[in-house]
Design an enzyme around this catalytic site. Structure first.
Site, mmCIF file in Angstrom:
data_model
loop_
_atom_site.group_PDB
_atom_site.id
_atom_site.type_symbol
_atom_site.label_atom_id
_atom_site.label_comp_id
_atom_site.label_asym_id
_atom_site.label_seq_id
_atom_site.Cartn_x
_atom_site.Cartn_y
_atom_site.Cartn_z
ATOM 1 N N GLU A 440 40.224 68.679 55.534
ATOM 2 C CA GLU A 440 40.218 67.590 56.287
ATOM 3 C C GLU A 440 38.927 67.584 57.575
ATOM 4 O O GLU A 440 39.511 67.930 58.942
ATOM 5 C CB GLU A 440 41.385 67.128 56.711
ATOM 6 N N GLY A 441 37.596 68.566 56.993
ATOM 7 C CA GLY A 441 36.751 68.552 57.892
ATOM 8 C C GLY A 441 36.624 69.848 58.048
ATOM 9 O O GLY A 441 37.628 70.592 58.652
#
Lengths: 604, 249
Positions: A440-441
């Protein structure tokens, strides 16, 4: 398995964040501490009875393909069905959609218990709820009518299908295409990778939220659109039975988090994959961030609860494992002491406690901001809550996943050689948690998001607001004899952060690459400052608790005094052992150090 | 048919029991309390009977301090319809509880009283039997299977020798055992519904019952620590010890 102590949950929800105050708002008026506590109790029961027992089993027996279908543990199905049947998929949702309109803060507190018991199993509802919330915000009426209720009730699960083999962090480079069919929907073609929950038989249907490009889309991130692509399309009577040409191209075999099936998916191999546009064309990235910001806060909670599980396991072990004698003991035949008697072991426990409980309180404080943003009475309060969330999201995602992983490392260390074996749970906690700084990043992306966007956006409005909030706590801390020194230390750390931000903002204006080069140090420094703030808040709440009396003496009354004094000890640890790191971080950043930027690839 | 389900607030089964320093009882201050697990099984069974169309209303009754209301709420969140709290700070004993339940049963007229076979705090295992005697109703204890038909209850009882099958006439008092069912979780929608369900509060005096203790507790102590075992050299020695020292064979 022991879950988060009720005392800890109660402290954070009621003494630190005063979630009961939310019940005065119209949306939450049906609720009260009674319903919150009952919901938490059900969460703890289901997590303990059904999620915890299959945590290890799924790690040892990861999902596999048999006869073209993915096989997961039967215990997973039972656990997830119980989760949705009890209503946890719809805890926060509007009543008209079958939801309970519970504050997001309490829903997250409930959710934390499932994460702690079995993070991999809990990923399925986490992804589903995230996708549904995004659909609720941007979907068409038809999309919402078709899918929302089914998703919140767990009949349909959701995924985020963003990453492609050649485009991970760099979404500007995605190639999946969406061609209008002329019938109102789109033909989707492309390959996505690392899609958690991409295929399985746990739910009747799956809807993928797919990022793709329209034929006339501009290049880069301004040409990305979001599509809803079901695994099964409805037939003439609305039954989802038509195979939608989403092919399972392979499974990813992971280091941890093995219970969550991770897939490579081919959309439209036969040209038969149909999807519908979510929100506006070419606005897919903005819509994705709605889901992604929630996912980032979710990742921080995953990391935190894995940290908490390791802390509990190592604390139990340290209290029971006899080994060695106090340094001054002369008699080699005297009984060995439990290792918690050794100061270095207590150091490792206190460090874990300060990281894990710091991250937990920050996580629920951010959830409280989500409630504030949605339901505060005046517009300014809603806007400010949103702004604070913007700046705290990358900090929370990266700090919690870095430091709760460090907590898991310490939990293994306390176990010694046993911690390195598969007979104890702590090695799995570490492997599971190792994902959180990545997905998620990555935390590198979070650092650029913080320094390059959030810290400087709207002329630094978010950072100024964070400063105002932190200074409120500083002022309160100055009023306490025992905590005044910490308040001063926090005020100084905040000044350092301001100075560094100004230096880096100026540097970025001159040269974006050079200015952003050390962003990860900036994030680490901001993270430590924010967690110090959270610890001072907890310490103030603990002082209130102690002053309120009726805490009795330790042990005999369930340890109320020890609980509060433990909070004060953790606060002390964080301020004395951790916060000083920001001094050297600030020095490095203010010197505009270019060591990493300057080294040429050939020199490595 | 109405079903009456008495539910008791006890120290949670996960809590490590501590004896008070002065030896007057066990520590209950700041200790997690929850519904007696056997009572949960009784509540579950009542709900199943209602779901099967064999009962119309389930009344959960608790006796004790104000907080016993939370235990009633739990029963309501599982699916009971309304609650009755007999509020008292008195230390309750099985006979007093049975007398109060008798009065409530006479007033409410249930066809069935389903209750846990015993409470995990005092393990008295007396209230159901006393209640049945006071009411003059049939009783079946340690029930692990239950069928209701034609005004009768067919039950399986768990007894020392195995299982006993009985058929008894209703109204009756049944005390339930562990294997009867697995209680459901209180779902979030049912927790919300439970908030609106009524709980009547009364005192033992309102029922005309004197619940003052008939027993005197002299002292409460921890059970003795288990002594360490011994290693035997041979099977013959083991058999000898079992026969002559332990006297179990």
């Amino acid at each position: 398995m022991r879950l988060t102590g009720e005392r800890e949950l109660g402290f954070v929800l009621y003494e630190l964040l005063d979630v009961e105050a939310l019940c005065a708002r119209e949306r939450f008026q049906e609720h009260g501490r009674e319903t919150f506590d009952a919901a938490l109790e059900t969460a703890r029961q289901i997590a303990g009875d059904l999620f915890a027992p299959c945590n290890r089993a799924a790690d040892e027996d990861e999902p596999r393909i048999e006869n073209g279908r993915i096989v997961t543990l039967p215990a997973y199905q039972a656990a997830l069905d119980a989760f949705f049947e009890a209503g946890f998929g719809a805890a926060h949702v509007d009543a008209e959609l079958g939801g309970l309109q519970m504050p997001w803060t309490v829903a997250q507190a409930c959710f934390s218990q499932f994460l702690m018991a079995n993070v991999a199993a809990t990923s399925y509802p986490m992804l589903t709820i995230g996708a549904a919330n995004m659909l609720a915000a941007f979907g068409t009426e038809a999309q919402k009518a078709d899918h929302l209720e089914a998703m919140y009730a767990g009949r349909t699960y959701g995924t985020m299908a963003l990453t492609e083999p050649q485009a991970g962090s760099s979404l500007a480079d995605i190639r999946t295409r969406a061609e209008p069919t002329g019938e109102g929907d789109y033909r989707i073609k492309g390959t996505k990778i690392f899609i958690s929950g991409g295929e399985h038989e746990l739910s009747g249907n799956i809807v993928h939220m797919v990022l793709a490009r329209l034929p006339d889309a501009p290049p880069g991130v301004k040409g990305i659109s979001m599509f809803l692509v079901p695994r099964y399309r409805p037939d003439g009577e609305g039954r989802p039975v038509i195979d939608n040409d989403v092919a399972l191209a392979g499974l990813i075999h992971k280091m941890g988090w093995r219970g969550t099936v991770s897939t490579m998916l081919n959309f439209g191999e036969k040209g038969e994959c149909r999807g519908t546009l979510v929100g506006a064309a070419n606005r897919g990235l903005a819509h994705m961030f709605h889901m992604m910001n929630e996912a980032r806060i979710g990742v921080a909670m995953c990391a935190t609860m894995l940290g908490a599980a390791g802390y509990n396991a190592s604390l139990d072990y340290a209290r029971e494992r006899p080994q060695g004698r106090p340094a001054g003991a002369k008699d080699p035949t005297s009984a060995p002491v439990p290792i918690v008697a050794h100061a270095d072991v207590r150091r490792m426990l206190l460090a874990q406690k300060s990281y894990v409980e710091g991250a937990f309180a920050l996580g629920l404080a951010c959830a409280r901001l989500v409630d504030e943003q949605a339901t505060a009475a005046d517009e300014t309060a809603r806007r400010e809550a949103g702004l604070l969330l913007e700046i705290l999201t990358p900090v929370m995602k990266a700090w919690s996943s870095d430091w709760c992983l460090e907590a898991n490392r310490l939990a293994i260390q306390i176990h010694g050689g046993y911690g390195y074996t598969r007979e104890y749970p702590v090695e799995q906690h570490y492997r599971d948690n190792r994902l959180n700084p990545i997905h998620e990043g990555t935390n590198g992306i979070q650092a650029i998001d913080l320094l390059g966007r959030k810290a400087v956006m709207q002329d630094g409005a978010a950072l100024a607001l964070l400063r105002r909030e932190i200074m409120r706590t500083v002022e309160a801390g100055r009023g306490s004899t025992a905590l005044a020194d910490y308040a001063e230390a926090l005020a100084k750390a905040l000044d350092r952060l301001d100075r560094v931000t100004a230096t880096l903002a100026a540097h970025m204006a001159e040269d974006a690459e050079a200015g952003l080069a050390n962003a990860s140090v900036y994030l680490a420094m901001t993270g430590h400052t924010v967690i110090a703030w959270i610890w001072l808040r907890q310490a103030l709440a603990a002082e209130r608790g102690l002053a309120a009396g009726d805490v009795g003496v330790s042990e005999e009354d369930g340890g109320a005094r020890d609980f509060y004094e433990g909070k004060l000890a953790s606060c002390r640890y964080f301020f004395r052992w951790e916060l000083p790191a920001t001094v050297t971080q600030a020095a490095l950043l203010e010197s505009r150090d270019d060591t990493c930027l300057a080294v040429r690839p050939e020199q490595l | 048919m109405k079903i009456l389900v008495p539910v008791k607030r006890v120290v949670d089964y996960n809590v490590k029991i501590r004896v008070k320093a002065d030896g007057t009882g066990v520590e209950t201050q700041n200790v997690k309390m929850s519904m007696n697990p056997f009572d949960e099984i009784a509540v579950e069974q009542a709900i199943r009977l209602k779901e099967a169309g064999l009962a119309e209303e389930i009344i959960a009754v608790s006796l004790g301090v104000t907080q016993s209301q939370e235990t009633i709420r739990t029963a309501l969140a599982m699916g009971a319809d309304r609650g009755i709290l007999v509020e008292t700070d008195e230390a309750l004993e099985p006979l007093g509880v049975a007398k109060c339940l008798q009065k409530i049963a006479e007033k409410e007229g249930p066809g069935l009283i389903l209750m846990g076979k015993q409470a995990i705090d005092d393990d008295a295992n007396q209230t159901p039997q006393m209640l049945s005697a006071l009411l003059g109703w049939a009783q079946a204890t340690y029930v692990s299977k239950l069928e209701i038909a034609d005004g009768k209850a067919k039950v399986k009882r768990e007894i020392d020798g195995g299982l006993e099958n009985l058929e008894i006439a209703l109204p009756a008092v049944l005390s339930v055992d562990l294997r009867l069912n697995e209680p459901r979780y209180a779902s979030l929608p049912n927790i919300m519904k439970a908030k609106k369900k009524p709980i009547d509060t009364m005192s033992p005096a309102d029922l005309g019952v004197d619940v003052s203790p008939r027993l005197v507790t002299l002292k409460v102590t921890e059970p003795p620590k288990r002594a360490g075992g011994v290693k035997v050299e041979s099977v013959a020695e083991l058999v000898d010890k079992l026969r002559n020292e332990a006297k179990v064979i």
